[in-house]
Design an enzyme around this catalytic site. Structure first.
Site, PDB file in Angstrom:
ATOM      1  CG  LEU A 521      -1.944  -1.121   1.323  1.00 53.37           C
ATOM      2  CD1 LEU A 521      -2.723  -1.024   2.625  1.00 53.37           C
ATOM      3  CD2 LEU A 521      -2.896  -1.097   0.135  1.00 53.37           C
ATOM      4  N   GLY A 522       2.020   1.190   0.582  1.00 54.69           N
ATOM      5  CA  GLY A 522       2.885   2.360   0.649  1.00 54.69           C
ATOM      6  C   GLY A 522       4.096   2.059   1.503  1.00 54.69           C
ATOM      7  NE  ARG A 523       8.501   0.624  -0.786  1.00 57.49           N
ATOM      8  CZ  ARG A 523       9.265  -0.452  -0.594  1.00 57.49           C
ATOM      9  NH1 ARG A 523      10.469  -0.305  -0.043  1.00 57.49           N
ATOM     10  NH2 ARG A 523       8.852  -1.653  -0.924  1.00 57.49           N
ATOM     11  N   GLY A 524       7.404   4.055   3.978  1.00 53.03           N
ATOM     12  CA  GLY A 524       7.955   5.253   4.603  1.00 53.03           C
ATOM     13  C   GLY A 524       9.307   4.943   5.200  1.00 53.03           C
ATOM     14  CB  SER A 526       9.532   3.648  10.419  1.00 50.01           C
ATOM     15  OG  SER A 526       8.193   3.939  10.096  1.00 50.01           O
ATOM     16  N   GLY A 527       9.246   1.735   7.487  1.00 51.23           N
ATOM     17  CA  GLY A 527       8.777   0.440   7.054  1.00 51.23           C
ATOM     18  C   GLY A 527       7.839   0.484   5.868  1.00 51.23           C
ATOM     19  CB  VAL A 529       1.823   0.124   4.811  1.00 54.45           C
ATOM     20  CG1 VAL A 529       0.421  -0.239   5.281  1.00 54.45           C
ATOM     21  CG2 VAL A 529       2.485   1.051   5.821  1.00 54.45           C
ATOM     22  CE  LYS A 543       5.559   2.034   9.806  1.00 57.11           C
ATOM     23  NZ  LYS A 543       5.446   3.308  10.532  1.00 57.11           N
ATOM     24  CG  ASP A 643       7.016  12.456   8.656  1.00 57.91           C
ATOM     25  OD1 ASP A 643       7.365  13.497   8.056  1.00 57.91           O
ATOM     26  OD2 ASP A 643       7.059  11.335   8.141  1.00 57.91           O
TER      27      ASP A 643
END
Length: 807
Positions: A521-524, A526-527, A529, A543, A643
């Site tokens: 679904l997405g990433r940032g 810290s990890g 998702v 996540k 953030d």
């Protein structure tokens, strides 16, 4: 039902025991203490010191939610009236804070993290010092060898002067924006020092020192209140209480409405009676109704807006009124100056705005005075006095407005020729409802007013907290003894947040739910998702914390779990559980199906998404503000997100906002005095990070306010702030953007700023409010509003988007 009865009985028993303890604590309290003495905030039911005659006590008092001050108060007063406070602007936490009298003879107040927020500084080096509370209310650090005071609270007053307490050129009384002090010309004065202006209002600034009954020839600058109720100063001021005489407890206090009053205590009722006041008419204090506001006393103090003006903040008159039309006829940037013929004047009888005159002319006619203002582009109004002298005062800025039937003059507002005053009044724009201003309002520092009912709140809070502690401990013990062991760094947090909806998952369960982590679904930072489906069909977001953050993995997991597990708010993503098995660390979130704000806001420019309507944008803004306000002000623990950006605002199908990604969240004590949290490294996303991240200073919740201001502006303009460029293609820097925003606010022309894809279908008042808030969020940290203030301001305009074109 039975459980509720038992809980109520338990609380009542706790309160009874606390009351018994507090009643006996007065007799046990000491008048003098030696070095090495201390008092923790948890023991606040016991005073630190009591004066020998029992008139005064000092110790911890509650001034807000989980916020405490170290203060001196009158015992006989009904609400324990505070007369001195050590840390009025920096309250300490309700757990772990302590006041101590050190071996070096220094009285110090420390917050829960050990930070010293206040000290009664002595010269140091002396041994055997004592601290005592005297019958006068003076807290004194004394050298017993010669009886000399090495420090005393009487030298550092807050808002109150007590009998025998000397007031001099080094001291001042302060309440909010108002202060009583000796000026450089030796005259005792009162000053309004607000966010926009500063002005002296007592004694009357329009008269000379001698006409006001004062003198400036005595440079001693000393004032004192005596036991009989006489307040005298070296500039020949002499004020007498109406109940003049000995044997009465008194105080002189400057209050939030800008007035200084002398009070006498009724010993039988514990109430206070006003026996003298510096201002005979409340509207003589400046700043009460803010810029453009008009103060009136009939018989209560009321504020109102002139025709064509509306309240800037419907909760706070001190922010004044804003015009609904362009003010003045000066040129603004590329906009040419308007001709004088394009304006007319509206008469406000018996009204004036004190100060800020562009000039002064005497012996001229009304028409000449009017023409002066018409031909001065900065002139917004003019005052013409009806005293036979033909005095004319063109006004540039409208502050300190008042209306009185005794005032022999009128104010004439400059408005566009097509302005219809009656239509504006009918529409409610003149604020004709005249919202009442309570003379002694809540503290501008955000604390609770006074200490009314402080012990009641303390007892209820302590009793409820005790019951909750027992329940949490019992529940946590049962879980930890019956389930598999949890890593030590997680155990404390997990025992606190376990609920019927929150659980621990195995890695095998989550691997199966995500089909071996198939759908990303997405990433940032810290990890990553993934989408998952649990047994029973519930769709979740899983996540997976990055392997390369193992150094911070437990820390991040603990932060997410202990914060999110106990949070439940409609504008925050809910966490359902977690997994921690060796290197596998995962979090299970509520699934929000409509992607993140950036996809709808920025991708629409490329034709990938439908343009967000104005009503959806405002709903998202309001939801985000409410979610952050909950984190900052209402949580069991206070959370800084760190953030905030469009990627971390998820949207439901109805475009309700849900704040996501607490991987960078940090728990914080409530910020009372500019202190904050120390971070080991910078956090956040470039373009949304507050300047203080680069200044190596403690971080507080105002970093989220700054980031929210950037996001708010992007929602208005429909593009990234970092992508804004000049016509020549050069990237706009933030100071240039701020300057442009100020021009928009000053000119009232918000159309040029709003996303062109909306084709003019937006609510201009909502848009202007969003621009104002964004501008305030980008100020210096101390000047930024709180998220609670922002949420309330946005809510005030929430009922204005019912026009079909905004949807």
């Amino acid at each position: 039902m039975a459980g509720s009865v038992i809980r109520c009985l338990t609380v009542q028993l706790s309160l009874v025991s606390l009351l018994l303890c507090s009643s006996s604590s007065m007799s046990m309290a000491q008048h003098t203490l030696g070095t090495g003495s201390s008092l923790s905030v948890e023991d606040r039911a016991r005073p630190f010191l009591v004066s020998p005659d029992g008139t005064f006590s000092c110790g911890f008092l509650q001034v807000g939610d989980n916020a405490f001050s170290f203060s001196v108060w009158y015992n006989a007063a009904k609400n324990g009236t505070v007369v001195w406070t050590a840390n009025r602007d920096a309250p300490v936490n309700g757990r772990g804070s302590k006041v101590s009298f050190g071996r070096d003879g220094e009285l110090a107040l420390a917050d829960t993290n050990g930070t010293t927020v206040w000290t009664g500084k002595t010269s140091g080096g002396k041994r055997g010092l004592t601290v005592s509370l005297r019958d006068t209310g003076n807290l004194v650090i004394e050298d017993p060898s010669d009886g000399s005071a090495v420090w005393q609270s009487f030298d550092w007053p807050t808002d109150t002067l007590l009998p025998s307490q000397r007031f001099n050129k080094q001291t001042k009384l302060v309440a909010g924006y108002y202060s009583l002090y000796f000026d450089n010309d030796n005259v005792l004065r009162m000053l309004y020092d607000g966010p926009e202006i500063a002005s002296i209002y007592w004694p009357f600034p329009g008269a000379s020192v001698f006409d006001n009954g004062r003198t400036n020839y005595n440079s001693s600058r000393i004032a004192i209140l005596d036991d009989a109720g006489v307040f005298q100063s070296s500039d020949q001021l002499k004020a007498e209480a109406t109940d003049l005489g000995l044997g009465i407890k008194r105080r002189l206090t400057i209050e939030q409405d800008g007035n200084v009053r002398m009070y006498s205590l009724n010993a039988s009722t514990g109430g206070w009676a006003v026996t003298w006041s510096a201002l005979k008419q409340p509207c003589q204090a400046h700043g009460l109704c803010g810029r453009n506001g008009i103060c009136e006393y009939q018989p209560k103090l009321r504020c109102s807006c002139p025709p064509g003006y509306v309240m800037a903040d419907r909760r706070d008159w001190r922010r004044g009124c804003t015009p609904t039309f362009p003010v003045g006829n000066c040129s603004h940037g590329s906009s040419p100056a308007l001709a004088p013929a394009g304006f007319k004047f509206i008469k406000l009888a018996h009204t004036d705005f004190y100060g800020f005159d562009l000039g002064y002319t005497e012996s001229i006619t009304y028409k000449q005075c009017r023409d002066q203002c018409l031909n001065m582009c900065l002139c917004t109004a003019f005052s013409y006095r009806l005293d036979g002298r033909g005095r004319c005062y063109p006004k540039g800025t409208l502050f300190n407005g008042f209306r009185s039937a005794n005032f022999a003059g009128n104010i004439y507002l400059k408005v566009p020729l097509g302005f219809n005053a009656s239509a504006q009044s009918a529409g409610g724009l003149s604020c004709g409802a005249n919202v009442t201003v309570v003379p002694v309002s809540a503290d501008v520092y955000g604390m609770a007013q006074g200490n009314s009912g402080q012990w009641t709140y303390f007892f209820v809070f302590a009793g409820v907290l005790g019951v909750l502690d027992i329940l949490f401990i019992a529940t946590g013990w049962w879980f930890l003894s019956s389930k598999q062991s949890i890593h030590g760094s997680l155990e404390a947090g997990y025992s606190m947040v376990m609920t019927s909806q929150f659980r621990r998952f195995t890695y095998r369960e989550l691997k199966a739910a995500t089909a071996n982590f198939k759908e990303e679904l997405g990433r940032g930072g810290s990890g990553v998702v993934y989408r998952g489906v649990l047994d029973g069909g519930k769709v979740v977001a899983v996540k997976r914390l990055a392997v390369d953050v193992t150094m911070h993995g437990d820390e991040e997991l603990w932060a997410e779990m202990t914060v999110l597990g106990r949070i439940n708010h409609m504008n925050l993503v809910r966490i359902w559980g977690f997994c921690s098995e060796r290197k596998h660390k995962l979090l299970v979130y509520e699934y929000v199906e409509n992607q993140s704000l950036d996809r709808h806001l920025f991708d629409a420019a490329d034709g990938k998404q439908t343009t967000l309507s104005w009503s959806d944008r405002y709903k998202i803004v309001l939801g985000t503000a409410r979610g952050l306000a909950y984190l900052h002000h209402e949580c069991l623990e206070w959370v800084i997100h760190c953030d905030m950006k469009p990627e971390n605002i998820l949207l439901t199908r109805e475009f309700d906002a849900k704040i996501a990604d607490f991987g960078l969240a940090k728990l914080s004590k409530r910020d009372g005095g500019g202190s904050g949290v120390e971070f080991t490294h910078m956090r956040g996303t470039s373009g949304y990070m507050a300047p203080e991240w680069a200044l190596n200073v403690p971080i507080n919740a105002k970093v989220d306010v700054y980031s929210f201001g950037i996001v708010l502006l992007e929602i208005v303009v429909g593009s990234r702030v970092a992508d804004q460029r000049t016509e020549a293609g050069e990237q706009l820097q933030l100071p240039q953007i701020v300057q442009a925003l100020r021009h928009v606010v000053d000119s009232g022309d918000v159309m040029s700023l709003v996303d062109a894809r909306l084709q003019g279908q937006f609510n201009p008042r909502q848009a202007m409010e969003m621009v104002r808030i964004s501008l305030a969020c980008l100020e210096e940290r101390s000047s930024r509003p709180t998220m609670d203030d922002i949420a309330k301001s946005l809510t005030a305009f929430d009922d204005e988007d019912e026009h079909p074109a905004y949807h």
